[in-house]
Design a protein around this motif. Structure first.
Motif, mmCIF file in Angstrom:
data_model
loop_
_atom_site.group_PDB
_atom_site.id
_atom_site.type_symbol
_atom_site.label_atom_id
_atom_site.label_comp_id
_atom_site.label_asym_id
_atom_site.label_seq_id
_atom_site.Cartn_x
_atom_site.Cartn_y
_atom_site.Cartn_z
ATOM 1 N N GLU A 181 7.136 -3.260 11.812
ATOM 2 C CA GLU A 181 8.456 -3.108 11.205
ATOM 3 C C GLU A 181 9.319 -2.191 12.072
ATOM 4 O O GLU A 181 8.838 -1.188 12.601
ATOM 5 C CB GLU A 181 8.321 -2.505 9.802
ATOM 6 C CG GLU A 181 9.650 -2.321 9.083
ATOM 7 C CD GLU A 181 9.514 -1.494 7.822
ATOM 8 O OE1 GLU A 181 10.480 -1.465 7.039
ATOM 9 O OE2 GLU A 181 8.449 -0.872 7.626
ATOM 10 N N GLU A 196 1.831 -4.901 15.950
ATOM 11 C CA GLU A 196 1.039 -4.871 14.726
ATOM 12 C C GLU A 196 -0.394 -4.414 14.985
ATOM 13 O O GLU A 196 -1.048 -4.874 15.918
ATOM 14 C CB GLU A 196 0.988 -6.267 14.082
ATOM 15 C CG GLU A 196 2.246 -6.646 13.337
ATOM 16 C CD GLU A 196 2.073 -7.935 12.558
ATOM 17 O OE1 GLU A 196 2.654 -8.039 11.469
ATOM 18 O OE2 GLU A 196 1.351 -8.842 13.030
ATOM 19 N N SER A 241 5.083 -10.451 5.482
ATOM 20 C CA SER A 241 6.009 -10.527 6.614
ATOM 21 C C SER A 241 5.655 -11.683 7.544
ATOM 22 O O SER A 241 4.532 -12.181 7.558
ATOM 23 C CB SER A 241 5.986 -9.211 7.395
ATOM 24 O OG SER A 241 4.716 -9.010 7.988
ATOM 25 N N TRP A 295 4.476 -5.548 4.038
ATOM 26 C CA TRP A 295 3.927 -6.042 5.302
ATOM 27 C C TRP A 295 3.078 -7.286 5.084
ATOM 28 O O TRP A 295 3.078 -8.201 5.914
ATOM 29 C CB TRP A 295 3.108 -4.925 5.949
ATOM 30 C CG TRP A 295 2.557 -5.235 7.292
ATOM 31 C CD1 TRP A 295 2.968 -6.207 8.170
ATOM 32 C CD2 TRP A 295 1.470 -4.568 7.941
ATOM 33 N NE1 TRP A 295 2.213 -6.174 9.324
ATOM 34 C CE2 TRP A 295 1.289 -5.175 9.202
ATOM 35 C CE3 TRP A 295 0.648 -3.485 7.577
ATOM 36 C CZ2 TRP A 295 0.306 -4.752 10.097
ATOM 37 C CZ3 TRP A 295 -0.325 -3.062 8.462
ATOM 38 C CH2 TRP A 295 -0.492 -3.695 9.717
ATOM 39 N N TRP A 335 9.577 -2.809 1.384
ATOM 40 C CA TRP A 335 9.124 -3.871 2.281
ATOM 41 C C TRP A 335 7.620 -4.075 2.161
ATOM 42 O O TRP A 335 6.854 -3.118 2.090
ATOM 43 C CB TRP A 335 9.503 -3.478 3.704
ATOM 44 C CG TRP A 335 9.097 -4.437 4.764
ATOM 45 C CD1 TRP A 335 9.687 -5.634 5.069
ATOM 46 C CD2 TRP A 335 8.021 -4.285 5.694
ATOM 47 N NE1 TRP A 335 9.045 -6.233 6.135
ATOM 48 C CE2 TRP A 335 8.018 -5.430 6.538
ATOM 49 C CE3 TRP A 335 7.060 -3.291 5.906
ATOM 50 C CZ2 TRP A 335 7.102 -5.611 7.570
ATOM 51 C CZ3 TRP A 335 6.143 -3.469 6.932
ATOM 52 C CH2 TRP A 335 6.163 -4.613 7.745
#
Length: 393
Positions: free
Chosen positions: A88, A203, A380, A377, A375
């Motif tokens: 992010e 990531e 995503s 993850w 948010w």
């Protein structure tokens, strides 16, 4: 992970922490009962060199739980917690999160479909939350339907990423590398600075990357440069301020220091054919025979981690890196593997054997309770790169 879908839980099942003084024989028996393999009567056996906690001991926080009933260990699960990048974007710095990783879930065949796997997962998730983890994730083969049912249908995990595991055997002859790539070895501190500068947003990049690079199982970090102008390595400061036209970096990890693998159940014909290819390769290396290593006795493997790069010819540089590490592993390992994201442009040039590789692995993730705002993850979209921690291989 290899477990059947669970149903009715015996009232006498106890989930507790592993005790190395009393539980080793019981956990070894469960691991032996759960061997898996490529089929055709063959199975893949993993020997943790006498230490059931070996795969997790090098992580900052870890635990191993066992399921016991009537004095017998019938299941086990391992887990680690660490801080990693989420991918992010945030102003000023990459976003990090505490995540729990589930590995080594096993239930004895005689005690499957009894809810034991579900109990182990839930108990481990509670420990994750006590350790401050915001997410939990696991990796499995896409064909493992029982494991997928358990995690996605019963434990609330979502299918998250589909990386590829690419494996190349180690031959007696050297693997050819692109001549236009120059490979240099980096010191641990230079490697850490490069990784933190260029990969901190990727990531699963571990916040404790310095500890990973300093680990005794890490065999070094290598930088491949492709630059028609004859770029010369003059240290990490110059590299970061003025990088070459194309480059790639990767590190090597010796999994043989933790566990050995062995393919069991192969026919005499298969063993003889493989031995013949090795003999021919040793005698006439110039023929570059695609020989099959002796996978039928305990063997070590190396893992390439931290693979990434930039520039038009970054994939060429990545190929040179992987070939160099395969060559370096001669005499120490039978195979070298790397795991890359589904969208990673470097994967196209990585040398590998399809019969040994997994084109589409599956990672599943879950957001743990108490972290429901903002948010997520776990939902995503995938990025182009992923950092696979070698401590979790």
């Amino acid at each position: 992970m290899r477990d059947e879908e669970d149903e009715v839980v015996p009232a006498t099942v106890v989930i507790r922490e592993y005790d190395p003084k009393t539980d080793r024989d019981g956990t070894d028996a469960v691991d032996r009962d759960c061997e898996v393999g490529p089929g055709g009567g063959m199975s893949l056996h993993a020997d943790l060199l006498g230490d059931p906690e070996a795969r997790i001991r090098r992580s900052p926080r870890y635990i191993m739980l066992v399921a016991e009933t009537s004095g017998r260990i019938v299941g086990l699960i391992r887990g680690t917690v660490k801080s990693v990048a989420t991918g992010e974007s945030r102003p000023g710095a990459p976003a990090f999160a505490n995540v729990g990783y589930i590995l080594g879930l096993r239930v004895a065949p005689s005690h499957r479909r009894m809810g034991i796997a579900l109990l182990l997962v839930r108990q481990l998730e509670r420990w994750f939350e006590l350790m401050g983890a915001e997410y939990a994730y696991m990796a499995t083969d896409r064909s493992n339907e029982a494991s997928l049912r358990l995690f996605t249908a019963r434990c609330g995990y979502s299918k998250f990423r589909t990386p590829s595991l690419l494996v190349h055997p180690v031959h007696s002859h050297r693997l050819r590398a692109p001549r236009r790539a120059t490979v240099v070895r980096l010191g641990a501190r230079d490697a850490e600075r490069l990784y933190r500068s260029r990969f901190a947003h990727v990531e699963f990049f571990p916040a404790d990357i310095g500890d990973v690079l300093d680990n005794a199982l890490s065999r070094g970090t290598f930088l491949a440069i492709v630059d028609k102008g004859g770029y010369e390595w003059r240290g990490v400061d110059r590299f970061l301020s003025s990088p070459p036209a194309s480059w790639a970096v990767a590190s090597a990890w010796d999994c043989g220091g933790v566990f050995r693998l062995e393919v069991r159940g192969a026919s005499r014909l298969r063993r003889a054919a493989a031995a013949a290819t090795r003999a021919l390769d040793r005698v006439v290396k110039w023929l570059r025979v695609p020989s099959v290593p002796d996978f039928f006795r305990p063997f070590a493997g190396w893992f390439v981690y931290g693979l990434g790069g930039d520039g038009r010819d970054a994939a060429v540089a990545a190929e040179a890196l992987f070939a160099s590490i395969v060559n370096m592993a001669r005499g120490a390992a039978a195979a070298v593997a790397v795991e890359v994201a589904a969208l990673d442009p470097l994967r196209s040039r990585i040398p590998h054997w399809r019969c040994l590789s997994c084109a589409e692995d599956l990672w599943c993730m879950k957001r743990l309770g108490g972290h429901a705002d903002g948010w997520d993850w776990a939902r995503s979209a995938p990025g182009r790169s992923i950092f696979v921690d070698p401590r979790e291989v």
